[in-house]
Motif scaffolding. Structure first.
Motif, PDB file in Angstrom:
ATOM      1  N   PRO A 134      10.592  15.392  10.425  1.00  0.00           N
ATOM      2  CA  PRO A 134      10.917  14.010  10.064  1.00  0.00           C
ATOM      3  C   PRO A 134      12.180  13.927   9.202  1.00  0.00           C
ATOM      4  N   MET A 135      13.154  13.156   9.666  1.00  0.00           N
ATOM      5  CA  MET A 135      14.311  12.849   8.841  1.00  0.00           C
ATOM      6  C   MET A 135      13.949  11.805   7.789  1.00  0.00           C
ATOM      7  N   TYR A 136      12.961  10.990   8.110  1.00  0.00           N
ATOM      8  CA  TYR A 136      12.434   9.981   7.190  1.00  0.00           C
ATOM      9  C   TYR A 136      10.988   9.733   7.588  1.00  0.00           C
ATOM     10  N   PHE A 137      10.120   9.503   6.587  1.00  0.00           N
ATOM     11  CA  PHE A 137       8.703   9.266   6.875  1.00  0.00           C
ATOM     12  C   PHE A 137       8.131   8.379   5.786  1.00  0.00           C
ATOM     13  N   THR A 138       7.450   7.329   6.173  1.00  0.00           N
ATOM     14  CA  THR A 138       6.796   6.450   5.211  1.00  0.00           C
ATOM     15  C   THR A 138       5.487   5.945   5.795  1.00  0.00           C
ATOM     16  N   VAL A 139       4.596   5.521   4.915  1.00  0.00           N
ATOM     17  CA  VAL A 139       3.289   5.014   5.337  1.00  0.00           C
ATOM     18  C   VAL A 139       3.086   3.633   4.724  1.00  0.00           C
ATOM     19  N   GLY A 140       2.524   2.732   5.495  1.00  0.00           N
ATOM     20  CA  GLY A 140       2.211   1.393   5.019  1.00  0.00           C
ATOM     21  C   GLY A 140       0.772   1.030   5.314  1.00  0.00           C
ATOM     22  N   ARG A 141       0.284   0.012   4.627  1.00  0.00           N
ATOM     23  CA  ARG A 141      -1.092  -0.448   4.812  1.00  0.00           C
ATOM     24  C   ARG A 141      -1.076  -1.926   5.188  1.00  0.00           C
ATOM     25  N   TYR A 142      -1.867  -2.276   6.203  1.00  0.00           N
ATOM     26  CA  TYR A 142      -2.055  -3.683   6.528  1.00  0.00           C
ATOM     27  C   TYR A 142      -3.052  -4.273   5.542  1.00  0.00           C
ATOM     28  N   PRO A 143      -2.726  -5.404   4.906  1.00  0.00           N
ATOM     29  CA  PRO A 143      -3.635  -5.963   3.896  1.00  0.00           C
ATOM     30  C   PRO A 143      -4.998  -6.341   4.445  1.00  0.00           C
ATOM     31  N   ARG A 144      -5.031  -6.819   5.692  1.00  0.00           N
ATOM     32  CA  ARG A 144      -6.287  -7.219   6.319  1.00  0.00           C
ATOM     33  C   ARG A 144      -6.346  -6.649   7.732  1.00  0.00           C
ATOM     34  N   PRO A 145      -7.540  -6.439   8.282  1.00  0.00           N
ATOM     35  CA  PRO A 145      -7.633  -5.961   9.674  1.00  0.00           C
ATOM     36  C   PRO A 145      -6.818  -6.856  10.596  1.00  0.00           C
ATOM     37  N   ARG A 146      -6.022  -6.257  11.459  1.00  0.00           N
ATOM     38  CA  ARG A 146      -5.072  -7.026  12.249  1.00  0.00           C
ATOM     39  C   ARG A 146      -5.748  -8.010  13.194  1.00  0.00           C
ATOM     40  N   LEU A 177       2.186  -3.484   3.472  1.00  0.00           N
ATOM     41  CA  LEU A 177       2.672  -3.002   2.192  1.00  0.00           C
ATOM     42  C   LEU A 177       3.047  -1.536   2.344  1.00  0.00           C
ATOM     43  N   LEU A 178       4.246  -1.158   1.928  1.00  0.00           N
ATOM     44  CA  LEU A 178       4.632   0.242   1.947  1.00  0.00           C
ATOM     45  C   LEU A 178       3.965   0.956   0.776  1.00  0.00           C
ATOM     46  N   LEU A 179       3.412   2.131   1.033  1.00  0.00           N
ATOM     47  CA  LEU A 179       2.723   2.880  -0.011  1.00  0.00           C
ATOM     48  C   LEU A 179       3.719   3.689  -0.826  1.00  0.00           C
ATOM     49  N   ASP A 180       3.534   3.659  -2.137  1.00  0.00           N
ATOM     50  CA  ASP A 180       4.382   4.418  -3.050  1.00  0.00           C
ATOM     51  C   ASP A 180       3.953   5.884  -3.024  1.00  0.00           C
ATOM     52  N   ALA A 181       4.906   6.774  -2.788  1.00  0.00           N
ATOM     53  CA  ALA A 181       4.600   8.205  -2.703  1.00  0.00           C
ATOM     54  C   ALA A 181       4.022   8.744  -4.002  1.00  0.00           C
ATOM     55  N   ALA A 182       4.407   8.158  -5.136  1.00  0.00           N
ATOM     56  CA  ALA A 182       3.882   8.624  -6.419  1.00  0.00           C
ATOM     57  C   ALA A 182       2.385   8.371  -6.536  1.00  0.00           C
ATOM     58  N   ASP A 183       1.903   7.310  -5.915  1.00  0.00           N
ATOM     59  CA  ASP A 183       0.481   6.958  -5.984  1.00  0.00           C
ATOM     60  C   ASP A 183      -0.326   7.500  -4.811  1.00  0.00           C
ATOM     61  N   GLY A 190       0.671  10.232  -2.541  1.00  0.00           N
ATOM     62  CA  GLY A 190       1.307  11.417  -1.966  1.00  0.00           C
ATOM     63  C   GLY A 190       0.404  12.215  -1.051  1.00  0.00           C
ATOM     64  N   LYS A 191      -0.868  12.409  -1.454  1.00  0.00           N
ATOM     65  CA  LYS A 191      -1.779  13.205  -0.635  1.00  0.00           C
ATOM     66  C   LYS A 191      -2.081  12.516   0.694  1.00  0.00           C
ATOM     67  N   LEU A 192      -2.274  11.197   0.646  1.00  0.00           N
ATOM     68  CA  LEU A 192      -2.528  10.455   1.890  1.00  0.00           C
ATOM     69  C   LEU A 192      -1.314  10.522   2.805  1.00  0.00           C
ATOM     70  N   ILE A 193      -0.122  10.383   2.256  1.00  0.00           N
ATOM     71  CA  ILE A 193       1.093  10.445   3.072  1.00  0.00           C
ATOM     72  C   ILE A 193       1.241  11.821   3.700  1.00  0.00           C
ATOM     73  N   ASP A 194       0.925  12.874   2.951  1.00  0.00           N
ATOM     74  CA  ASP A 194       0.994  14.236   3.514  1.00  0.00           C
ATOM     75  C   ASP A 194      -0.019  14.408   4.639  1.00  0.00           C
ATOM     76  N   ARG A 195      -1.221  13.867   4.470  1.00  0.00           N
ATOM     77  CA  ARG A 195      -2.232  13.956   5.522  1.00  0.00           C
ATOM     78  C   ARG A 195      -1.796  13.171   6.758  1.00  0.00           C
ATOM     79  N   ALA A 196      -1.186  12.005   6.520  1.00  0.00           N
ATOM     80  CA  ALA A 196      -0.694  11.199   7.646  1.00  0.00           C
ATOM     81  C   ALA A 196       0.396  11.944   8.397  1.00  0.00           C
ATOM     82  N   LYS A 197       1.261  12.621   7.665  1.00  0.00           N
ATOM     83  CA  LYS A 197       2.333  13.384   8.312  1.00  0.00           C
ATOM     84  C   LYS A 197       1.754  14.518   9.153  1.00  0.00           C
TER      85      LYS A 197
END
Length: 409
Positions: free
Chosen positions: A213-225, A236-242, A244-251
């Motif tokens: 990945p040249m770039y990778f980010t994870v976001g959350r939908y506030p409500r079921p689509r 909402l884009l997730l902050d890596a500081a808060d 990080g483990k979830l983003i690594d698992r997603a990757k």
């Protein structure tokens, strides 16, 4: 580098031309009629083809033959939009270009093939079954045994929530399927019936180069689509500081999905779930950018224009270019405000001055104006900021209540 680019996307096209790429562009009828095509920019390309749509095998084959006769030496075929994926895959096959082949396009567009590859690779995903004819609804008892209720019914090659419905009870299945309305973009009326997975709905957005990945980010939908009205897009884009483990698992999950589908380069938009047992469940992956405000969210928060990053990947550059940030901070969301009265003439909507005065609004983009006719879905996109994720959720809900696009006769 000689590149064949499918669809009109001025930022990527300009970046490729500025990088010295030998560019050939294929436009469809929608681009020509509604895309505000810059002919001066296209004049810099080595060739421009116009087709009715990217499902026309005859017209796309003619493009491939002409490129062969011209000895264009195409090395990459790039597709910007969801509905040009099949056509781009066909062109890649006909031109002998590796990477985004027709087989890969089928795996990213037909949700049945996607899930088949997931399961073959041991990736956790929803149970599902194929419905080859929407007019022949399977026995609800068979669906209950194979998938289990509640279920999600959707076209096999749709996108977003097009003609997608949740069915909670077996006795409602036939009525709901009979009432499906397929938009004109969805040509195949074959369906997939999937298990309804409960939990957080998330998405990962990336640009890949040679499997990394040249770039990778994870976001959350506030409500079921499936629980929100049409057009109320947002995440909402997730902050890596808060997170990080979830983003690594997603990757890690995304890499497994890429291997199963055959994705190694270019943009992806991947949707997945996190269950109450903290298990990640793969949903759908697309070889395109996320829609709606996603590109603006990333640019405002991280100073990265994913379109420019993709252009760099296409010509072999590996350095992430930065663009101007808008001071959004780590907690950023993007939402779309649809018209409250549906399609029609716009009677009123928030003014630029009103939005500029809101300290939580980082950026706004109106897609219609007072007095204009609108289809009612995509009207006003907002990029919002807050000092924490909890506050950001409140800011999103407050913005939906405060900013209204009204339509009527």
């Amino acid at each position: 580098m000689s590149i064949l680019f499918c669809k009109w996307e001025p930022v990527v096209i300009r970046a490729l031309l500025d990088a010295g790429a030998r560019l050939h562009v294929v436009l469809d009828q929608w681009d020509v009629r509604f895309g505000d095509v810059d002919r001066a920019l296209l004049a810099r390309a080595e060739g421009v083809y116009e087709v009715r749509d990217f499902d026309s095998v005859e017209q796309l084959s003619a493009v491939a033959v002409d490129l062969r006769l011209r000895d264009a030496g195409i090395r990459r075929v790039a597709s910007f939009a969801e509905f040009s994926q099949y056509g781009a895959g066909l062109l890649a096959e006909l031109l002998g270009v590796p990477g985004g082949t027709l087989s890969q396009a089928v795996a990213t567009r037909d949700k049945r093939e996607m899930k088949r590859r997931y399961r073959a690779a041991g990736i956790r995903c929803a149970r599902s079954m194929s419905v080859p004819d929407a007019r022949a609804v399977p026995d609800p008892a068979e669906v209950a045994e194979t998938v289990g209720f509640p279920v999600v019914v959707k076209p096999v090659s749709g996108m977003g929530a097009m003609a997608t419905v949740r069915v909670d009870r077996p006795e409602d299945l036939r009525t709901v399927v009979d009432g499906l309305v397929f938009p004109p973009e969805v040509i195949s009326h074959q369906l997939i019936i999937e298990e309804y997975v409960t939990g957080e709905e998330l998405h990962a957005d990336a640009v890949w180069s040679d499997g990394a990945p040249m770039y990778f980010t994870v976001g959350r939908y506030p409500r079921p689509r499936l629980s929100v009205p049409p057009g109320e897009e947002g995440s909402l884009l997730l902050d890596a500081a808060d997170h990080g483990k979830l983003i690594d698992r997603a990757k890690e999950l995304h890499r497994a999905v890429n291997a199963a589908i055959g994705i190694s380069s270019g943009p992806t938009h991947f949707e997945f779930f996190r269950t109450s047992a903290d298990e990640l469940v793969a949903s759908e992956v697309a070889t395109r950018f996320g829609g709606g405000p996603l590109l603006d969210m990333v640019r405002c928060r991280d100073g990265v224009d994913l379109r420019l990053l993709w252009a760099d990947e296409l010509v072999g550059r590996s350095v992430t270019r930065r663009v101007a940030q808008r001071g959004g901070g780590p907690h950023v969301a993007g939402i779309n405000i649809p018209a409250s009265g549906g399609g029609g003439r716009v009677l009123s909507m928030p003014t630029a001055a009103e939005l500029d005065a809101d300290p939580h609004v980082v950026e706004h983009r109106a897609l219609c104006a007072v007095g204009e006719e609108t289809h009612g879905l995509w009207c006003l996109m907002l990029i919002l900021r807050a000092d924490s994720e909890t506050e950001l959720r409140d800011v999103v809900e407050a913005a939906r209540r405060r900013y209204v696009v009204r339509t009527g006769e």
